[in-house]
Structures are given as structure tokens and as C-alpha cells.
Design an enzyme around this catalytic site. Structure first.
Site, PDB file in Angstrom:
ATOM      1  CB  VAL A   9      24.078 -33.242  30.056  1.00 52.17           C
ATOM      2  CG1 VAL A   9      24.379 -34.135  31.245  1.00 52.17           C
ATOM      3  CG2 VAL A   9      22.619 -33.339  29.677  1.00 52.17           C
ATOM      4  CB  CYS A  10      27.192 -31.012  26.524  1.00 58.58           C
ATOM      5  SG  CYS A  10      27.198 -31.670  24.869  1.00 58.58           S
TER       6      CYS A  10
END
Lengths: 74, 355
Positions: A11-12
Site C-alpha cells: 500500500v501507499c
């Protein structure tokens, strides 16, 4: 020369963090192919490449929430 | 009930849609101020605050809605916001961000969301409620910034407008670089809604307008507040396990709407897929969710409730809460991103020296 970075499932901002460190390990003119599925990275990866002066040679959506981008090191 | 259901779901769906398509991520924004020296999302938040502030104070002036700032539970706001800031970095998104990422199919966000709901309920009506009440009872009498200084709210709104205007102008004047984008496959409205990259400042104006719209819609059902995430999220769980319909309010439909709106946006733009996090991300999401629920309950609001709504109401709770949320994200960002990288860098230099 091409190097592939597989960051599906991350994920970011990890795709970006990983990309920044991976590009250090390749030579100027070589390409880094990044496979990712984090929606926010569709914005942050090309933006970083452009700001850092690298060339984006390929950028496409592979399927539902899956993308690939190829960045040529400056 | 029907009105609550319809207007709440619609307002939430609009917000979820706009945030998903606009990539409106406050956690990422606060984090990037620190790790990338990039303030764009913070300026975007200021724009949304300005839009809502002008609108809501106009509605108050016209007597359409009613707002009392109350007192300022400073200890809870400072401590809670800081903990919340740490939590959102671990969870990979703030409360709203977690709701909309859950709608994109990220199962890590489902984990974070569940932990967040549980902890918020534990703090509001569970075993930690006495602690929450104790800390929240340490207050200063005045929450309204304007009342503290004995001047009109409009002076602060104008000052905020001027500052935001200046920052935005400076940002937009920076030389533009072409950012490569995906080849458009659609045209017209479909391209605009489901494909085009939205400028964060445009998204911010839309978020501000939705936040403004929330006030009269919510007030019409007897809930005198704007956007709120934490209490409604806890209310869902409280309703499900206790079965008391008193827990159902406009906010409950708002948060469910965010999920639906984001799902529609993601599905429509081929960005929906169930994605399982790895072990580490899963654990971080869970811990992050717990910290978010704990912090937001203590602070009386999350990055939306305090950071977007209470700021535009020109309260100490809003602005001090926002400051400490940001400080919390920076602290967590240091330990999660900056320090590991420094370590890696120093390890590689020592190994090179050894060669």
C-alpha cells in the site's frame, strides 16, 4: 537492461519508497519496470518520475486495479 | 428515518466518490509534508476548510443552522489527536480514507476499520468510557477562537482566505512539468468521472462543498453537525450489538454512503479488486485502527471532524487538533519510513567500505 520491481499488494507509499531505492541500483539509461496495484501510486509514481527527470517509457493498466509503469533512469 | 437514510447515503456517496477519484488522502498529504517536503495536500485541505467556513457561517448568519462551540477539552484534543496521527500512518489512511479504501476492496482497510469501530465503541460506551470522560473533563472555557479574542469570526475567515489564497497562488505559479498519464480509453463524461486525473485543488473545492451540504441535511434530521466519522462508525457497532435504534443517526448513513460511493467510483474506473495485505501490513492496519479509535474518541474528532469541520468552525479544538494530528503523522512517518531508509543507507556504505 531492465529490472522488474514487483510491489503488488503493497500500500501507499511503499511502492514509491521501493521504487526510489530500486532506481539507485540501476545504471543511467536502464529501465525499471514496476508492477503495482495501489491506486494512489497511479498518481505518485509518474509524478515522482517526472519531477526527478526520469523518462516514462510505458504506462498501462493491466486489469482491475493492476498497473505497470516503466521508468528509464536519466 | 427515510429522509435520514436517503440524504445521509447520498451525501456520503458523493464524498466517497469524490475522495476516491480525487485521491484525497489526508494521511498521505500530512506524511508527504515531512518525507517529501510536499505541501500540496495540506493546501488542498485549507481550500476545503475555506469553502466550508464561508458557507456554514453564512448559514448561521441566516439563521438556518445553529452552532455553539462549547468548551475546549484541551488535554484530550492534544493527546488524542497525536495518537490518532500515529494510528493513521500505521493503518495507511485516516478514518475517511479507511472507509473509502475499504470500498476499493483493500482488505487491510477492512481490518483497520473494524479495529477502529471497536476501539471507538470501547471509548464511548465500553470499559474505557470513564477514562475518556475523565480526560475530556479537563477543559478551558472557550472553544471559539473569535470569542477568546472578542472579535468576529469573519475576521478569522478573511485572514484564512488571504493566507490560503497566497499559498495556492504560489503553488500554481510553480513551473509545470508534464506528468505522464495513462492513455485515455474513454471520452466525455465517462472520461471526466472515471478516468481523468483530478487536480487536488478542484477535489478540495468539491470536498468543501459536500462538507457544507452535510450541515443542512444533517440538521434537518435533528443532528446539528456537519461531517463526522468516528461517532457514527462506533454507532454502527453499538447498534449491531446492543440493538438500540437510538444509535442510528444521519452520520451512520453518511459513513455507509462513503463506502458505497467509493465502491461505485472504483468499480466504474476498474480500480476495484479485493486485495489481501501481507502479514506485516495486516498487523499494522489492526494496531493503526485501534490507535485511531482511541485517539479520535479522546480528541472528539478525527481528521474530518476536527481537521476539516471544527477548523472551519474556527475553534481551538479544530486547529490544535489538526496541528497534533500532523505532528503524530510526522512522528510515525519518521519511524516507519525515514529511519529504516537511513539504516539501509548507512549499512550499504559500511559494506562498501569493507570491500
Amino acid at each position: 537492461m531492465q529490472k522488474t520491481l514487483e510491489v503488488m499488494g503493497q500500500v501507499c507509499p511503499f511502492p514509491l519508497v521501493e521504487a526510489k531505492s530500486a532506481i539507485e541500483s540501476i545504471q543511467s539509461g536502464d529501465e525499471l519496470i514496476i508492477q503495482f496495484d495501489c491506486t494512489q501510486a497511479t498518481e505518485s509514481l509518474p509524478r515522482w518520475a517526472a519531477e526527478a527527470g526520469h523518462q516514462v517509457t510505458n504506462y498501462e493498466q493491466l486489469g482491475d486495479a493492476a498497473w505497470t509503469i516503466t521508468i528509464q533512469k536519466k | 428515518m427515510i429522509q435520514m437514510l436517503i440524504t445521509g447515503l447520498i451525501c456520503g456517496a458523493l464524498l466517497g466518490f469524490v475522495m476516491q477519484r480525487g485521491r484525497f488522502c489526508l494521511t498521505g498529504g500530512f506524511r508527504d509534508m515531512f518525507i517529501a517536503k510536499d505541501n500540496r495536500m495540506f493546501y488542498a485541505l485549507l481550500i476545503a476548510i475555506c469553502v466550508q467556513s464561508i458557507g456554514v457561517f453564512t448559514l448561521i448568519q441566516l439563521g438556518i443552522i445553529d452552532f455553539t462551540a462549547g468548551n475546549f477539552a484541551w488535554l484530550g484534543v492534544i493527546f488524542g489527536s497525536f495518537v490518532f496521527g500515529i494510528g493513521i500512518v500505521l493503518a495507511g489512511g485516516c478514518a475517511t480514507g479507511t472507509w473509502y479504501r475499504a470500498g476499493e476492496g483493500l482488505l487491510g482497510s477492512w481490518i483497520a476499520l473494524f479495529a477502529y469501530m471497536v476501539m471507538a465503541a470501547v471509548m464511548k460506551t465500553g470499559v474505557l468510557a470513564p477514562l475518556n470522560t475523565e480526560i475530556s473533563s479537563i477543559t478551558l472555557p472557550e472553544n471559539s477562537i473569535a470569542a477568546t479574542f472578542g472579535i468576529s469570526n469573519w475576521i478569522f475567515i478573511i485572514a484564512l482566505l488571504l493566507i490560503t489564497g497566497g499559498l495556492v497562488y504560489r503553488e500554481l505559479r510553480k513551473p509545470k512539468i508534464a506528468i505522464p498519464s495513462l492513455k485515455p480509453k474513454r471520452t466525455g463524461l465517462s472520461h471526466l468521472l472515471f478516468e481523468k486525473r483530478w487536480h487536488p485543488f478542484v477535489t478540495a473545492i468539491l470536498v468543501g462543498l459536500i462538507a457544507l451540504l452535510a450541515w443542512p441535511l444533517s440538521a434537518a434530521t435533528g443532528r446539528m453537525f456537519g461531517l463526522g466519522i468516528t461517532t457514527p462508525s462506533a454507532n454502527i457497532l453499538q447498534y449491531l450489538v446492543i440493538g438500540d435504534a437510538a444509535f442510528i443517526n444521519w452520520g451512520v448513513f453518511l459513513v455507509l454512503g462513503i463506502f458505497i460511493g467509493s465502491f461505485i467510483a472504483a468499480k466504474g474506473s476498474k480500480e476495484f479488486r479485493f486485495r489481501m495485505p501481507d502479514k506485516k501490513t495486516g498487523i499494522n492496519s489492526f494496531i493503526g485502527g485501534l490507535l485511531m479509535g482511541f485517539g479520535a474518541s479522546l480528541a472528539g474528532g478525527c481528521s474530518i471532524g476536527n481537521g476539516l469541520v471544527m477548523t472551519s468552525m474556527m475553534t481551538w479544538q479544530g486547529w490544535i487538533g489538526l496541528l497534533f494530528i500532523i505532528l503524530g503523522t510526522w512522528t510515525a512517518a519518521y519511524f516507519v519510513y525515514v529511519r529504516p531508509q537511513k539504516r539501509r543507507a548507512s549499512q550499504s556504505t559500511t559494506s562498501q567500505q569493507a570491500v
